[in-house]
Design a protein around this motif. Sequence first.
Motif, PDB file in Angstrom:
ATOM      1  N   LYS A 386       0.833  -1.210   0.000  1.00 39.89           N
ATOM      2  CA  LYS A 386       0.000   0.000   0.000  1.00 39.89           C
ATOM      3  C   LYS A 386       0.865   1.257   0.000  1.00 39.89           C
ATOM      4  O   LYS A 386       0.571   2.228  -0.717  1.00 39.89           O
ATOM      5  N   ALA A 387       1.931   1.237   0.795  1.00 42.33           N
ATOM      6  CA  ALA A 387       2.830   2.396   0.853  1.00 42.33           C
ATOM      7  C   ALA A 387       3.511   2.629  -0.494  1.00 42.33           C
ATOM      8  O   ALA A 387       3.710   3.780  -0.913  1.00 42.33           O
ATOM      9  N   THR A 388       3.860   1.538  -1.181  1.00 41.09           N
ATOM     10  CA  THR A 388       4.511   1.665  -2.490  1.00 41.09           C
ATOM     11  C   THR A 388       3.568   2.304  -3.497  1.00 41.09           C
ATOM     12  O   THR A 388       3.978   3.152  -4.299  1.00 41.09           O
ATOM     13  N   VAL A 389       2.291   1.905  -3.471  1.00 47.04           N
ATOM     14  CA  VAL A 389       1.316   2.493  -4.383  1.00 47.04           C
ATOM     15  C   VAL A 389       1.131   3.977  -4.088  1.00 47.04           C
ATOM     16  O   VAL A 389       1.112   4.820  -5.000  1.00 47.04           O
ATOM     17  N   LEU A 390       0.997   4.319  -2.810  1.00 47.47           N
ATOM     18  CA  LEU A 390       0.843   5.725  -2.437  1.00 47.47           C
ATOM     19  C   LEU A 390       2.073   6.537  -2.831  1.00 47.47           C
ATOM     20  O   LEU A 390       1.960   7.676  -3.295  1.00 47.47           O
ATOM     21  N   ASN A 391       3.246   5.945  -2.652  1.00 47.81           N
ATOM     22  CA  ASN A 391       4.476   6.640  -3.035  1.00 47.81           C
ATOM     23  C   ASN A 391       4.523   6.882  -4.548  1.00 47.81           C
ATOM     24  O   ASN A 391       5.018   7.921  -5.004  1.00 47.81           O
ATOM     25  N   ALA A 392       4.005   5.927  -5.313  1.00 53.67           N
ATOM     26  CA  ALA A 392       3.969   6.092  -6.768  1.00 53.67           C
ATOM     27  C   ALA A 392       3.091   7.283  -7.148  1.00 53.67           C
ATOM     28  O   ALA A 392       3.472   8.115  -7.992  1.00 53.67           O
ATOM     29  N   ILE A 393       1.917   7.384  -6.524  1.00 57.88           N
ATOM     30  CA  ILE A 393       1.034   8.522  -6.785  1.00 57.88           C
ATOM     31  C   ILE A 393       1.729   9.824  -6.403  1.00 57.88           C
ATOM     32  O   ILE A 393       1.699  10.821  -7.139  1.00 57.88           O
ATOM     33  N   TYR A 394       2.370   9.800  -5.242  1.00 60.02           N
ATOM     34  CA  TYR A 394       3.087  10.984  -4.742  1.00 60.02           C
ATOM     35  C   TYR A 394       4.164  11.436  -5.733  1.00 60.02           C
ATOM     36  O   TYR A 394       4.291  12.626  -6.053  1.00 60.02           O
ATOM     37  N   ASN A 398       4.156  14.857  -7.960  1.00 54.87           N
ATOM     38  CA  ASN A 398       5.273  15.797  -7.807  1.00 54.87           C
ATOM     39  C   ASN A 398       5.914  16.120  -9.151  1.00 54.87           C
ATOM     40  O   ASN A 398       6.223  17.275  -9.452  1.00 54.87           O
ATOM     41  N   ALA A 399       6.121  15.073  -9.972  1.00 56.29           N
ATOM     42  CA  ALA A 399       6.754  15.285 -11.279  1.00 56.29           C
ATOM     43  C   ALA A 399       5.880  16.153 -12.173  1.00 56.29           C
ATOM     44  O   ALA A 399       6.374  17.065 -12.857  1.00 56.29           O
ATOM     45  N   LEU A 400       4.568  15.884 -12.169  1.00 51.77           N
ATOM     46  CA  LEU A 400       3.665  16.680 -12.991  1.00 51.77           C
ATOM     47  C   LEU A 400       3.603  18.126 -12.503  1.00 51.77           C
ATOM     48  O   LEU A 400       3.592  19.067 -13.310  1.00 51.77           O
ATOM     49  N   SER A 401       3.565  18.284 -11.188  1.00 50.00           N
ATOM     50  CA  SER A 401       3.556  19.632 -10.624  1.00 50.00           C
ATOM     51  C   SER A 401       4.836  20.383 -10.979  1.00 50.00           C
ATOM     52  O   SER A 401       4.807  21.570 -11.333  1.00 50.00           O
ATOM     53  N   GLU A 402       5.965  19.686 -10.918  1.00 47.54           N
ATOM     54  CA  GLU A 402       7.239  20.307 -11.250  1.00 47.54           C
ATOM     55  C   GLU A 402       7.281  20.739 -12.711  1.00 47.54           C
ATOM     56  O   GLU A 402       7.718  21.845 -13.044  1.00 47.54           O
ATOM     57  N   ILE A 403       6.800  19.876 -13.607  1.00 46.84           N
ATOM     58  CA  ILE A 403       6.778  20.218 -15.029  1.00 46.84           C
ATOM     59  C   ILE A 403       5.903  21.441 -15.277  1.00 46.84           C
ATOM     60  O   ILE A 403       6.287  22.372 -16.000  1.00 46.84           O
ATOM     61  N   LYS A 404       4.724  21.433 -14.662  1.00 46.09           N
ATOM     62  CA  LYS A 404       3.780  22.539 -14.854  1.00 46.09           C
ATOM     63  C   LYS A 404       4.368  23.853 -14.345  1.00 46.09           C
ATOM     64  O   LYS A 404       4.341  24.886 -15.035  1.00 46.09           O
ATOM     65  N   ASN A 405       4.890  23.850 -13.139  1.00 47.23           N
ATOM     66  CA  ASN A 405       5.395  25.091 -12.541  1.00 47.23           C
ATOM     67  C   ASN A 405       6.711  25.540 -13.162  1.00 47.23           C
ATOM     68  O   ASN A 405       6.976  26.745 -13.266  1.00 47.23           O
ATOM     69  N   LEU A 406       7.550  24.569 -13.567  1.00 48.60           N
ATOM     70  CA  LEU A 406       8.784  24.945 -14.252  1.00 48.60           C
ATOM     71  C   LEU A 406       8.490  25.618 -15.589  1.00 48.60           C
ATOM     72  O   LEU A 406       9.228  26.518 -16.010  1.00 48.60           O
ATOM     73  N   LYS A 407       7.431  25.189 -16.252  1.00 46.24           N
ATOM     74  CA  LYS A 407       7.034  25.815 -17.511  1.00 46.24           C
ATOM     75  C   LYS A 407       6.727  27.293 -17.289  1.00 46.24           C
ATOM     76  O   LYS A 407       7.226  28.173 -18.021  1.00 46.24           O
ATOM     77  N   ASP A 408       5.922  27.580 -16.262  1.00 41.37           N
ATOM     78  CA  ASP A 408       5.592  28.979 -15.957  1.00 41.37           C
ATOM     79  C   ASP A 408       6.831  29.753 -15.522  1.00 41.37           C
ATOM     80  O   ASP A 408       7.036  30.905 -15.923  1.00 41.37           O
TER      81      ASP A 408
END
Length: 489
Positions: A386-394, A398-408
């Motif tokens: 369960k922790a591994t699945v949650l970590n994958a989502i996390y 994070n990666a998507l948020s980083e891509i989005k904010n780095l673009k701006d």
Amino acid sequence: MVKMKNKFQRICNGALFAAAGLALGACTLEPDYVVPETPLDAQAEKMENFKYAEGLWTDANPSDAQLKGKWWQMFNDAKLSELIEACREKNPNLKSAFYAVEQARQKARMTESELYPWLNGNVSYSKTDTSENEFSYRGAYEDYRIGLGLTWDLDFFGRVQALLASEVADAQALRAAYENTMLMLEANVASVYFSIRQYNSEILLLEETVNVRQKQVDLVTNRAKAKYAHEADVKRAEQQFYEAVTQLASVKKLRDAATNQLAYLTGTIPANLQATTEPIAEVLPKIPSIIPSQLLERRPDIAQAERGVFSANMKIGAAKSAFFPTIQITSSLDLASQDIGDLLEGNSLAWGVSPRLYLPLFQAGKLYAQYQVALSQHLEASEKYKATVLNAIYEVENALSEIKNLKDEYEARAKNAAAAKAVEELTRNQFDSGVIDYFEYTDAERLALNSERERIRLRGEQFRSVVSLVLAIGGGVDEEKEGEKTAVN
């Protein structure tokens, strides 16, 4: 000889049929396997995409934008492909992980062998001279013996079957760990590679800056000699020049360290590595897409954790079977004679069958404790899954948020760098016209350099953030496996 052969067949057939009947009646005691439910399972139908995925891609069918096989080809960079292929072929840590998988496979084969009868052959000769003072005096005699021995532990309560299933799952988990190690190394190579290209861009900028500022030192020095500039302007020009030289040396140091790391990752020494001198590219690759539920099928660390749960589940059955009897059959078939000439005669045949049942009656709570350990290990593995699945989502979020904010951030920084460059050019014209002093001009020049370096750094961060997303979503999907899945569906 015919008589002996028929006798041998009757003995073997009887023993084997009896043993086979017991084995076929064997049962397994592990609980039915159920994959632990995770928060993702409950939300998967509602989550069509990740929180920060909006606007990053517009494909009608997300699978069209999924990475295939060699995910690094999305960057269309021949040098990067060469380095990652070298890592896959030569990295010693990756090879070590592979051999760990091979050990687990062979360990499972060793356990599997316990399901079958073990047959051994023996040949012996002895010569004995007995004491004349003993009642059993026989004089000197010889003994010739040749035969077969069979041992079979009947897995009546499924202990070996449960252990075998557990060890197969362990091997599968190590295989997933190997694939996870390979993906992490590939991503590491790509990240370091883009860092090197970022440093190359900064070095080009700083080398140009050093050349310009050297000319400025010469110009201001000559102007001071002609009494058109102050000594403070000369020192200011020298300060700016050496500051650029210092920054250049610092970035070269970072590039050298990154190059050394890249050599280590690709299984070679820095002297043999031809690192790229290309600057960072200005065009990012297409961002790969994925929906949340696909993580369970893509990420090797999730597969590894799930196999760990299955392995622990099977060990519960093995622990339960320890409470029940163990049944073993041993048999022997020999030809024995005191005269080697009579060894192959029918009367030389000797045989024996010895069934044995072992039943644990009292072990001071050891078996119960072993069973409780197995239960706890299963619960532990379930929570780790369960922790591994949650970590994958996390990690994906994070990666998507980083891509989005780095673009701006990059777009704003690019405009900032362009404005700073325009200010530098305007103040230079003002300085040449005598409207402002040298200090004002050099301050604008310094700000323009810092802004451009920050723009280059952010471009490198954008490339590395794409690599982080690839790592977070589990890399590429092997085309053969994808085809097999489609055929099954």
